[in-house]
Write a protein that holds these residues in place. Structure first.
Motif, PDB file in Angstrom:
ATOM      1  N   UNK A  69      51.466  -9.321   4.308  1.00 47.43           N
ATOM      2  CA  UNK A  69      51.996  -7.984   4.525  1.00 47.43           C
ATOM      3  C   UNK A  69      53.377  -7.924   3.939  1.00 47.43           C
ATOM      4  N   UNK A  70      53.765  -6.747   3.442  1.00 51.30           N
ATOM      5  CA  UNK A  70      55.134  -6.671   2.980  1.00 51.30           C
ATOM      6  C   UNK A  70      55.857  -5.680   3.863  1.00 51.30           C
ATOM      7  N   UNK A 127      49.690  -7.789  -1.432  1.00 46.71           N
ATOM      8  CA  UNK A 127      50.060  -7.823  -0.014  1.00 46.71           C
ATOM      9  C   UNK A 127      49.611  -6.494   0.581  1.00 46.71           C
ATOM     10  N   UNK A 128      49.477  -6.494   1.873  1.00 49.74           N
ATOM     11  CA  UNK A 128      49.164  -5.234   2.536  1.00 49.74           C
ATOM     12  C   UNK A 128      50.498  -4.574   2.852  1.00 49.74           C
ATOM     13  N   UNK A 174      53.760  12.260   7.213  1.00 52.96           N
ATOM     14  CA  UNK A 174      52.579  13.026   6.801  1.00 52.96           C
ATOM     15  C   UNK A 174      51.336  12.163   6.960  1.00 52.96           C
ATOM     16  N   UNK A 175      51.493  10.879   6.670  1.00 53.37           N
ATOM     17  CA  UNK A 175      50.402   9.940   6.900  1.00 53.37           C
ATOM     18  C   UNK A 175      50.956   8.544   6.801  1.00 53.37           C
ATOM     19  N   UNK A 176      50.347   7.627   7.560  1.00 52.97           N
ATOM     20  CA  UNK A 176      50.740   6.228   7.464  1.00 52.97           C
ATOM     21  C   UNK A 176      49.567   5.483   6.855  1.00 52.97           C
ATOM     22  N   UNK A 177      49.821   4.807   5.766  1.00 53.28           N
ATOM     23  CA  UNK A 177      48.738   4.107   5.068  1.00 53.28           C
ATOM     24  C   UNK A 177      48.981   2.611   5.133  1.00 53.28           C
ATOM     25  N   UNK A 178      47.892   1.872   5.283  1.00 58.73           N
ATOM     26  CA  UNK A 178      47.976   0.441   5.029  1.00 58.73           C
ATOM     27  C   UNK A 178      47.266   0.280   3.701  1.00 58.73           C
ATOM     28  N   UNK A 227      43.966 -10.089   0.041  1.00 64.06           N
ATOM     29  CA  UNK A 227      43.415  -9.234   1.100  1.00 64.06           C
ATOM     30  C   UNK A 227      43.116 -10.051   2.346  1.00 64.06           C
ATOM     31  N   UNK A 228      43.164  -9.431   3.514  1.00 68.13           N
ATOM     32  CA  UNK A 228      42.710 -10.143   4.710  1.00 68.13           C
ATOM     33  C   UNK A 228      41.271 -10.590   4.485  1.00 68.13           C
ATOM     34  N   UNK A 229      40.958 -11.830   4.892  1.00 68.14           N
ATOM     35  CA  UNK A 229      39.657 -12.395   4.537  1.00 68.14           C
ATOM     36  C   UNK A 229      38.541 -11.798   5.377  1.00 68.14           C
ATOM     37  N   UNK A 230      37.323 -12.146   4.976  1.00 65.62           N
ATOM     38  CA  UNK A 230      36.173 -11.777   5.787  1.00 65.62           C
ATOM     39  C   UNK A 230      35.538 -10.480   5.354  1.00 65.62           C
ATOM     40  N   UNK A 231      35.434 -10.241   4.019  1.00 70.27           N
ATOM     41  CA  UNK A 231      34.807  -8.992   3.586  1.00 70.27           C
ATOM     42  C   UNK A 231      33.751  -9.284   2.523  1.00 70.27           C
ATOM     43  N   UNK A 232      32.887  -8.307   2.319  1.00 73.19           N
ATOM     44  CA  UNK A 232      31.972  -8.359   1.174  1.00 73.19           C
ATOM     45  C   UNK A 232      32.377  -7.235   0.251  1.00 73.19           C
ATOM     46  N   UNK A 233      32.120  -7.459  -1.039  1.00 73.68           N
ATOM     47  CA  UNK A 233      32.484  -6.407  -1.986  1.00 73.68           C
ATOM     48  C   UNK A 233      31.293  -5.498  -2.219  1.00 73.68           C
TER      49      UNK A 233
END
Length: 2048
Positions: free
Chosen positions: A276-277, A925-926, A947-951, A969-975
């Protein structure tokens, strides 16, 4: 290629303790975590990895050290293991168990077990095995080497590309071994040091996955410099635990300060992790908002103007506004002293680019504009960056822009100041400017600019632009297309360049989105220019009006370097990106300002290829074009690849979360669009993407297809190329709570990816990134240090040393990294030069940082911090890259295809590099991004709501490096990919599907907030907090009417779902947003501020135990826009819900609060520990209460509340009659936290009690910190007697302040507090360098000596030949108050000079003796004394500052008693006189939303006077047992009664300076108005006409009754003949605080005591009476007067004279001198001592409520107060302005000689002159006098014997002549002018028919002019040109002078030449003497002069031309005639000879 170490265990340890190990290789050290309480074995089981860029050499060493870890002290080394890596290099893998060795290299029984693996670059050694990628997610479908991208140079298993062929790096391994040695000397450890120091190509990189636990701390956590402890034993401990459990570091209570990041904001911004930054806290763009500015310019005088006999006028121009001075006639050194003020209300950028232009114009009048003599220009920004934002008394060099070859045209002396709101300008004190006007030394130029500026040409080359937006609607275009079939681009661009007040523009390229100009615009300007920025604007030409498309500024400071190795400004050719409003064309663009360069652009507009070059002109060259007009000409085109090779870049983004979406847009589907340049922009489809060659293979004209809308399924182009997807799918938001919505992304996170083509100039960004990272680290460190100082944590200096070590290693790292790619073809000259200068600067900075590090001691901290701050500014400056490359990335939130809000992310922040330091700080980084409204809509409250908070996760890099883009990216995903991309491994996904999900519970412990924003009209708020986490939100309860709510509430968020791997959550929790609102009964809640926090995370397998849990409360700073708006005290924990469900979580146990219902309080371990305190309140009175709701306040009461308890004051029955309270002291007891930093604020509220039991709130005040009111009982052991004693005395807050301000270390006191009789008599030493007892006054003998000297001097004084050895002693009767005043001002100036010198000297000394701490300490104490010049009394000070030898002659000088001139208000010098009585401003009403309008001043509705004392109960007995202790007053013993008291107030007004002009003519007619209670004095009849620096010299007596009338207002008004008088400015003085203060501000104590003369004692009480009163009040033993001039007070002995002279010179014995000596050193008396106010003049700024914050001038004044129940004071001192003395100057012009001859005689062509001499004294020629004419002088000799008589009024003290005259025929009254006393003599040639010709002049300053030469021969030009060396005389001392002086004028080449000499006699008489011996004008009676002896030719030449011819023959041709006669005689003789020769010959021959 990397070296991997697995540290398994260390066994055989002794004892029990905390262990930590450190592994180091190639200068990069890693730390393990701390193993707590291990016995004999420590199982570390941690893996470290060093990426290496060069092969490891067999001789390199790996070192592991094991320490006993200590939280407080230095870690103790147990043993070291060193291993040569030879075997590892050969075998590639090795397991070792071995013993450690101690410091003496002997083995100990502790052993270590490790495993090492290594793979070389060329793959020779070992192979990767899968364990290698610890924790690598296996999800990546790309695999780890099973695919290959377009890049050929990828290594099989390595995840980063490297462009080094394997063979290359072997060359370096040989030099590696000795490099390594050097490095050890450096002991260089940067945290991110990944490769060896010496690698020139450190292509290696850090795999973010490896060694997770360590790296996360290393990369973003608080990094700490590592040290080799055993080598640096002497250094205080620095805790080096990079990966000590970071939270423990942060939250642990007793941890080493260096590592505890002090929360406030740092808790979030100091990021602890990799993925994260930091979020950006401040929301509102500050740029572009208009502000108030005032430019004030005083034109004083001009000198050496080129030209003869001119009538100069000065024109002052700022931006578009012009003002003129008056005209001065026939002089080339006019004196103006006129003041001009220009007011502006514009944004800062616009302001600082305005040009200030000063031009001198010759003979301007109504009909003609005059001719320009010369001008000078500089931009406002240059003035603003000067110290104090001003140039004071500086000379501007005038030059003629039309004539470059001419050189300088004169000098103009002026003051220029630029004031923004809230800047107060300290004017250097104005008194008589006697310093010689050293023009060369005081030029109006910033530091570092050479005085000789040359002309230079600035070539701005405009090549081409691309990506322009369409600028008119397409209707016409469509019509045209239908009719003619042609399709045109809808924009007609041209470029306009503005610089230094001139503009130039290129040609217009019709209808082109990609215009080509190839033109250059040439400016001619002085170099270096005093204008900082060149403004370059692309504009669209239009028939109606041209509009800006985009604007770019080139800051010349960034593209040049003025150092020795610097370079001229240069730029490019490089592309610059322009940003502005959104690209969709509308007729009325609301954001047009953005295109003009104001505010932050919200969209890419275009990019422009431009270059800049500068050439210095050789002005001697005749061909040079001497005009400075802007020229435009063709420029040679540049090659296509000059700005870099085109590369394909790939931008990937993933939206992980979109929450806090404003409810206004919550009902429509929302999508996000990402653009980079024009790529990805869908709205603007009409402008084609830039023409780009597809890969080099493609044929040239193949264009990239139109951007496809992302609706198309066909995401892959025909040839398998991927096509960009730039926006997410629209999605309907769901409700979070009343204010916000969120998008339900859940596990499916949308992605975008864009391909774009840009020139590859990454190196620029890389270098900027490295510097930015160094700067970020430095800033974070400095924030820590400041926080530590603020919270008084121990050892901030250690942390600062650590920060400096990081800085120097970071800088050295830059040197090794930045030096790459030197050979790059497209590097511009600026790239090369900038790199060189950055490397020089950073190398220098590294050295300075290392040097500074060793100098930091406890006491030098503050000064050094400032220096380090400068480093930070410099780094930020260097890091800003002027030549852009890749445009910034914009993220837009679209609702219904309308653009709502945006975020702008600099491309460098997300740019990828394989070298870690070069990588952008947010790359992979996120990042939490808050979207904001565009342009002006974002100002004010609208811009504060999110107006909006984005990660969002972003990655930008070369397409060929693309394989790594998902790594962060945070791990644990499929593309999820598009159908076409399924089988392509490197194909980017369009969404990510998270398979791993963790469930947490968030606990937010909301304890309290303080100093919040006042949102209601009552001046209070009804605050509640709303906590947001992911897509949930909860609120605390609303607390009514408070700015310091204590919510004490626990908010529990259940079932928070976070996606990703569990271990990442621990290090990377998302941030929590806390918003504070004000609840309103009607309408929606008002936003009051926002802050962020990071929770402490506990995974399900961890224990809930110290040190991390329970978390501690911390302060988080709340921001509202860019301003801080309070602090929040809270703690947050995120607890994982494990398989066992919630039952595993720690129970929520806390007192259940029955009254508050379901609200959970903060649990016990977290809430602060409380103790019992007693708060005593002193109620004194209320002042200045304003009306409430139109009703007057009549019966007010004060309510005090702290932490729920409180007390009410007595009711004031009738506020009008007596606003003081009847009961003075009340108290209450309350439980407060032990930790003082957590103390709640104390609220003071004033209510008005109305009839029928109604109460109205009048106003409130919050004391945010009780610290200064806390009383700590004295410690018996440390004898802090003075602190305690003062307390007993009741003057409560004095300890905290007055005590601190006393210079310490001056006097050693031996105290035995118990036995009062036997106290040691210490002598008071008044100066640092004396040992004896000091006599305060001069002894009798010395006085005698002086008298003798006086007599002796008087005899020989008459003819004292020029150099006066000593000034005559001023006669007592001559001296008046003003003598004293002027002498004091001189002293003040002198002191300022000495302080500067002393400070400089101290600096030097400090450099020299860095090591010797003790000396430095002593010296520092002295330095502190010098710093505050007013700390010690005046005379004492002076002695201290002089080195010893100067003392005697200094005594000589000081014959006049002096007073103290404070160049500020007395209050700021004496702490607002709040030594025991404090003033609290009561506030009411909202704080305005707009920064501009509501200032704190306007919200003040009154003041509460009182004080408070907080102490722990019970109090020690000894205090209450003290004699005379009155329990009703508690701690406030000995305070005076607050009954009404009558006082005589005497206000002395000395003068005002720099008043703001109030009339059109730039002047004012000021007079004084004084208001005190009901008394209102307007001194209107004594206004001073047309003066901005009026001397008032008046005193006013007013009788007043405190407390009703205690606020004195002194105002200066401008008198107007018609209409009302305007207020110029006013100042307010609280007399009551002065009256009751211990500092005794009623009547200042003078320096000496005398009973007559100008220095009469003013106080009705004599010094001895004052002293005995002070002793009695302070319970001090004394005063005991003893024999021999001694007095003893407490345990101090003072000595001094004991006699005084009365008027008749009779001596009487007296103790007053002695008493006075004690008073002047009262601060040295123990216990009761404090500084007494000396006799003084204070300088108060005048303010005008209409122009808040901007000074309108300053007023010098002082106030005396005398209680009426005491003896009446004497009459007021007469300070009326000195009347000028009348003098008469008689000037006799005897003769002239060598006057140049002007006329030609019409008979003979003879040169002659008709000479006369003109002279004048006063300002202009109105009183000029001429001699008669000496006609027809043929030799330049003239005889006159002519007397001028000039009567004048002269002010001796100011050395000015005073003249009064009407300014014009229409003036109402005369204006007084003060002008320098200068006598002007001119020599003229009289003409009968034409105007007389001016031949030459001399100007003599009557105070200092060269002595005349004895004879005409000795009179030379030297007398004018080098006045510095010649002895100067003053006519006022010499009275009579005779001699020869030269007349000078300038020739054609501007050189001075002599045009004649005059013999004159000057005789000065006073008016009385002149009356006694009168003399006639010219040659008249009385005392006539004889007629001059002139040859008769001179006047009858027209009667008798023959006579003049004869005269000519006799004089001119005399020799010629003689020669001719002689020649004729010779000829006749020869002729006769020849004639008679034959006859004689014949006779001779014939013998006749």
């Amino acid at each position: 290629m990397a070296l991997v170490l697995q540290l398994r265990s260390v066994s055989g340890l002794r004892g029990k303790g905390d262990r930590i190990a450190k592994a180091a290789f190639r200068g990069l050290s890693f730390y393990t975590r701390v193993l707590e309480n291990c016995e004999d074995e420590a199982k570390f089981d941690e893996t470290f990895r060093w990426p290496v860029a060069t092969n490891i050499d067999g001789n390199e060493i790996l070192e592991i050290q094991v320490f006993n870890y200590s939280k407080v002290f230095t870690n103790r080394l147990i043993g070291t293991f060193r291993m040569v890596l030879q075997k590892v290099v050969v075998e590639g893998q090795l397991e070792v168990t071995d013993t450690l060795i101690d410091d003496n290299n002997s083995a100990i029984q502790t052993s270590i077990s490790i495993e090492i693996r290594y793979q070389a670059l060329d793959g020779t050694v070992g192979t990767w095995n899968d364990k290698e990628f610890l924790e690598t997610p296996s999800v990546h479908s790309e695999g780890d080497g099973r695919y290959s991208l377009e890049t050929d140079s990828l290594l099989s298993g390595h995840r980063h590309s490297s462009d080094v062929p394997p063979g290359k790096s072997n060359q370096q391994s040989t030099e590696r071994s000795f490099r390594r040695m050097e490095e050890d000397e450096l002991y260089f450890h940067s945290e991110d040091e990944l490769l060896g120091e010496g690698d020139s190509l450190s292509q290696g990189s850090l795999d973010t996955r490896a060694g997770k636990g360590v790296f996360s701390a290393m990369k973003l956590g608080k990094t700490r410099p590592s040290k080799d402890e055993h080598r640096k034993q002497d250094d205080p401990a620095v805790l080096e635990t990079e990966d000590l459990d970071r939270k423990a570091m942060r939250y642990g209570a007793g941890l080493e300060p260096d590592t505890i990041s002090l929360a406030s904001v740092t808790a979030v911004t100091t990021n602890v992790s990799n993925k994260r930054s930091k979020p950006d806290i401040r929301m509102e763009p500050s740029a572009g908002r208009p502000m108030d500015y005032q430019v004030s310019i005083t034109i004083i005088e001009a000198r050496q103007l080129v030209g003869l006999n001119m009538d100069p006028v000065v024109c002052v121009e700022v931006g578009e506004e012009k003002k003129y001075t008056s005209m001065k006639e026939s002089t080339n050194c006019p004196y103006y002293n006129e003041y001009f003020v220009f007011d502006f209300h514009v944004p800062p950028d616009v302001m600082f680019d305005k040009i200030i232009k000063l031009s001198v114009i010759h003979s301007k009048n109504l009909l003609r504009s005059g001719t320009l003599v010369g001008s000078f220009k500089m931009d406002v920004g240059t003035v603003y960056t000067q110290p104090e934002h001003q140039f004071y008394h500086k000379w501007a060099i005038l030059s003629d822009p039309e004539d470059l070859t001419a050189g300088l045209k004169g000098y103009l002396k002026c003051d220029i100041a630029v004031v923004g709101k809230g800047d107060n300008i300290k004017t250097p004190h104005k008194a008589n400017e006697t310093e010689e006007d050293d023009i060369e030394g005081n030029l109006l130029l910033p530091d570092g600019v050479p005085p000789e500026r040359q002309w230079a040409r600035f070539y701005v080359k405009i090549y081409r632009a691309e990506g322009l937006p369409r600028m008119n609607t397409s209707i016409m275009a469509n019509v045209k297309k239908a009719l003619i079939g042609e399709n045109k681009d809808l924009v007609d661009p041209y470029v306009q360049v503005a610089f230094a007040g001139q503009k130039g523009k290129t040609s217009i390229q019709k209808s082109s989105y990609e215009p080509l100009w190839n033109e250059q615009i040439i400016f001619t300007e002085m170099f270096p220019p005093l204008c900082k920025r060149i403004k370059i604007q692309i504009r669209d030409s239009d028939k109606v009006n041209d509009v800006a498309i985009g604007t770019h500024f080139i800051d010349l400071r960034k593209v040049s370097n003025e150092g020795d190795k610097g370079f001229l400004p240069t730029f490019g050719p490089a592309w610059v990106n322009m940003y502005g409003s959104t690209r969709n064309y509308t007729l009325m663009d609301e954001h047009q300002e953005l295109n003009e360069g104001l505010g932050e652009g919200v969209s890419f507009r275009a990019r422009l290829l431009l270059g800049l070059a500068v050439e210095i002109l050789d002005t001697t060259n005749p061909e040079i074009n001497s005009s400075t007009e802007v020229q435009v000409e063709q420029a040679t085109a540049v090659a296509d690849n000059c700005s870099g090779k085109m590369e394909e870049f790939f931008l990937f983004g993933a939206f992980l979360e979109a929450t806090m979406i404003d409810r206004k847009i919550g009902d429509k589907p929302i999508n996000f669009e990402v653009t980079i340049g024009n790529y990805g922009n869908q709205v603007d489809g009409s402008s084609k993407p830039l023409l780009r060659r597809k890969k080099e293979g493609g044929d040239g004209d193949e264009e990239e297809s139109e951007l496809l809308q992302n609706s198309s399924d066909d995401e892959v182009g025909e040839d398998g190329e991927l096509v960009s997807v730039s926006s997410s799918q629209p999605m309907k938001p769901l409700v979070t709570d009343r204010n916000y919505f969120h998008l339900p992304y859940l596990e499916k996170k949308p992605c975008i990816y864009i391909r774009s083509w840009w020139q590859d100039q990454r190196r620029r960004l890389y270098n900027a990134n490295i510097m930015d990272k160094i700067a970020d680290k430095l800033e974070e460190g400095l924030n820590d240090v400041q926080e530590m100082i603020k919270t008084e944590k121990p050892h901030p200096e250690r942390r600062l040393r650590g920060v400096l070590e990081e800085l120097s290693s970071g800088c050295l790292r830059f040197l090794s990294l930045a030096d790459k790619d030197q050979h790059h073809s497209s590097r511009t000259r600026l790239d090369r030069e900038r790199l060189k200068s950055c490397m020089r600067e950073l190398e220098n900075m590294a050295q300075q940082a290392t040097a500074l590090r060793s100098q930091i001691k406890r006491n030098t901290m503050k000064d050094k911090l400032k220096l380090v701050q400068n480093f930070l500014q410099k780094l930020r400056f260097l890091a800003d890259e002027p030549q852009h490359t890749i445009p910034d990335v914009f993220i837009w939130m679209m609702s219904n295809n309308k653009r709502i809000a945006y975020a702008r992310i600099p491309s460098k922040d997300i740019l990828y590099s394989i070298v870690d330091e070069e990588m952008g700080k947010d790359c992979a980084k996120v990042k939490t991004v808050f979207l904001k409204l565009p342009g002006k809509r974002g100002f004010g409250p609208a811009g504060w709501t999110v107006q909006a908070k984005m990660e969002i996760y972003l990655w930008l890099g070369l397409n060929k490096q693309r394989k790594d883009f998902l790594s962060g990216l945070p791990c644990g995903f499929e593309e999820k990919k598009t159908p076409r991309g399924q089988n392509l491994p490197s194909f980017p996904p369009i969404s990510l599907l998270y398979t791993k999900k963790q469930v947490f519970q968030l606990r937010a412990h909301m304890y309290q907030a303080r100093s919040l924003f006042a949102a209601d009209s009552s001046g209070l708020s009804d605050p509640f907090a709303r906590v947001f986490f992911i897509s949930q939100s909860q609120c605390t309860e609303v607390l009514n009417e408070t700015l310091c709510p204590t919510w004490d509430q626990l908010l529990v968020f259940d079932n928070v779902e976070l996606y990703g791997e569990a271990h990442e959550m621990r290090d990377d929790p998302p941030i929590i947003v806390i918003e504070i609102y004000d609840q309103d009964t009607v309408g929606k809640a008002d936003f009051m501020g926002r802050t962020f926090a990071k929770p402490v995370v506990k995974m399900s397998d961890e224990e809930y135990c110290p040190p991390r849990f329970p978390p501690q409360l911390e302060y988080y700073q709340i921001y509202r826009g860019n301003a801080t708006a309070g602090d929040l005290l809270a703690a947050f924990e995120l607890l994982q819900i494990g398989p066992g469900g919630k039952s595993d979580l720690p129970p929520i146990d806390g007192p259940t609060d029955m009254d508050r219902g379901p609200i959970l309080p903060v649990p016990l371990g977290i809430r602060p520990v409380l103790s019992r305190y007693r708060v005593e309140i002193l109620f004194w009175g209320l002042r200045d209460l304003k009306r409430v709701n139109l009703a007057q306040v009549d019966r007010p009461r004060v309510d005090i509340e702290c932490a729920g308890k409180g007390v009410q004051s007595a009711l004031i029955q009738n506020y009008k009659k007596n606003p003081n309270f009847s009961t003075l002291v009340k108290w209450f007891e309350v439980d407060l936290p032990e930790n003082e930093l957590l103390h709640p604020p104390l609220n003071i509220r004033v209510v008005d009690c109305r009839a029928f039991g109604r109460y109205t709130l009048v106003g409130s005040h919050t004391v945010s910190s009780l610290r200064k009111f806390i009383y700590r009982p004295p410690d018996k052991k440390a004898q802090q007697w003075n602190m305690a004693a003062k307390h007993l005395n009741g003057y409560l807050a004095m300890t905290s302040r007055a005590h601190r301000s006393r210079p310490t270390g001056e006097i050693v006191v031996n105290m035995e507090p118990e036995v009062p009789i036997k106290k040691m008599d210490t002598m008071v030493k008044l100066e640092a360098n004396s040992d004896a007892v000091v006599k305060v006054d001069v002894t009798e003998e010395e006085k005698e000596k002086k008298k003798k000297k006086k007599k002796g001097g008087g005899g020989g004084g008459g003819g004292g030949g020029g150099e006066e050895v000593e000034e005559e002693e001023p006669d007592e009767s001559m001296l008046d108050w003003w003598s004293k005043y002027f002498a004091s001002i001189e002293t003040m100036k002198e002191q300022l000079r000495q302080q500067e010198a002393a400070a400089a000297e101290a600096e030097e000394k400090e450099e020299m003796e860095v090591g010797e701490g003790s000396k430095a300490q002593v010296k520092n104490k002295d330095k502190d004394k010098d710093k505050d010049k007013s700390k010690a009394p005046k005379d004492d000070k002076k002695k201290k500052q002089q080195p010893v030898p100067e003392l005697p002659e200094k005594k000589n000088k000081q014959k006049i008693d002096e007073l103290k001139v404070f160049n500020k208000e007395l209050e700021s010098e004496f702490d607002n006189f709040e030594d025991w009585l404090h003033t609290f401003n009561l506030l009411r009403g909202k704080i305005g939303d707009n920064d501009d309008n509501a200032t704190e001043e306007e919200r003040i509705v009154g003041r509460f006077k009182g004080s408070m004392c907080v102490y722990k109960v019970p109090l020690p007995d000894d205090i209450s047992k003290e004699a005379g202790y009155d329990p009703t007053f508690g701690m406030f013993q000995g305070i005076p009664s607050n009954d009404p008291i009558n006082v005589l107030v005497r206000v002395y007004i000395v003068r005002a300076t720099d008043l703001h002009p109030a009339d059109i003519n730039g002047k004012a007619d000021p007079y004084i108005a004084i208001k005190l209670g009901k008394t209102d004095i307007k001194d209107k009849e004594n206004y001073i006409s047309k003066q901005l620096n009026p001397v008032f010299g008046k005193s006013f007596d007013i009788e007043a009754t405190f407390p009703m009338e205690s606020m004195l207002t002194v105002a200066v008004y401008d008198w107007d003949l018609v209409g009302t008088d305007d207020l110029i400015g006013e100042t307010k003085i609280d007399l009551e605080n002065r009256f009751y203060s211990k500092h005794r501000a009623t009547c200042g104590v003078s320096q000496t005591y005398s009973i007559h003369g100008y220095n009469t004692w003013r106080d009705p009480m004599k010094p001895s009476q004052i002293l005995s009163k002070l002793c009695k009040e302070g319970k001090v033993d004394g005063p005991h007067f003893g024999p021999g001039g001694r007095v003893k007070v407490a345990n101090r002995v003072f000595t001094g004279p004991t006699e005084i002279e009365d008027e008749n010179g009779q001596k009487k014995p007296t103790d007053e001198h002695l008493a006075l000596a004690v008073l002047r050193h009262w601060e040295d008396i123990p216990r009761a001592g404090c500084r007494l106010v000396p006799e003084h003049v204070e300088t108060r700024p005048l303010l005008n409520p209409d122009k808040p914050g901007i000074e309108q001038g300053r007023l010098e004044m002082w106030v005396d107060m005398f209680p009426m129940d005491m003896p009446a004071p004497g009459p007021a001192i007469d300070i009326s302005p000195r009347k000028p003395k009348k003098y008469e100057l008689r000037v006799i012009v005897w003769n002239t000689d060598e006057v140049i001859l002007e006329d030609d005689d019409y008979f003979t062509g003879e040169k002659s002159s008709d000479i006369f001499v003109r002279g004048w004294l006063k300002g202009q020629q109105e009183d000029k006098q001429d001699t008669d004419v000496h006609y027809h002088s043929l030799t330049g000799e003239g005889n006159f014997n002519w007397r001028y008589i000039f009567p004048f009024d002269y002010l001796m003290a100011e050395e000015k002549i005073v003249i009064s005259k009407k300014e014009s025929m229409f003036s109402w009254d005369e204006t007084e002018y003060k002008i320098p006393a200068r006598l002007t003599l001119q020599v003229w040639d009289a003409d009968h028919f034409s105007a007389d010709d001016f031949l030459g002049a001399i100007e003599l300053d009557l105070n200092r002019f060269p002595r005349g030469a004895k004879t005409s021969k000795q009179c030379s030009l030297e007398m004018v040109t080098n006045e510095a060396e010649l002895p100067m005389i003053s006519i006022f001392k010499q009275k009579r002078v005779k001699g020869w002086w030269p007349f000078v004028a300038r020739d054609e080449n501007d050189e001075l030449e002599i045009t004649g000499k005059v013999e004159a006699e000057l005789h000065l008489l006073t008016a009385e003497e002149a009356e006694k011996s009168p003399a006639g004008l010219a040659r008249n009676e009385p005392d006539p002069l004889e007629k001059p002896n002139r040859p008769d030719t001179s006047f009858i030449w027209f009667l008798n031309p023959l006579k003049s011819i004869k005269y000519l023959i006799c004089t001119r041709y005399k020799w010629l005639i003689i020669k001719i006669v002689l020649a004729l005689l010779l000829l006749i003789m020869v002729a006769l000879f020849l004639y008679s020769m034959p006859g004689y010959m014949v006779k001779k021959l014939l013998g006749a």
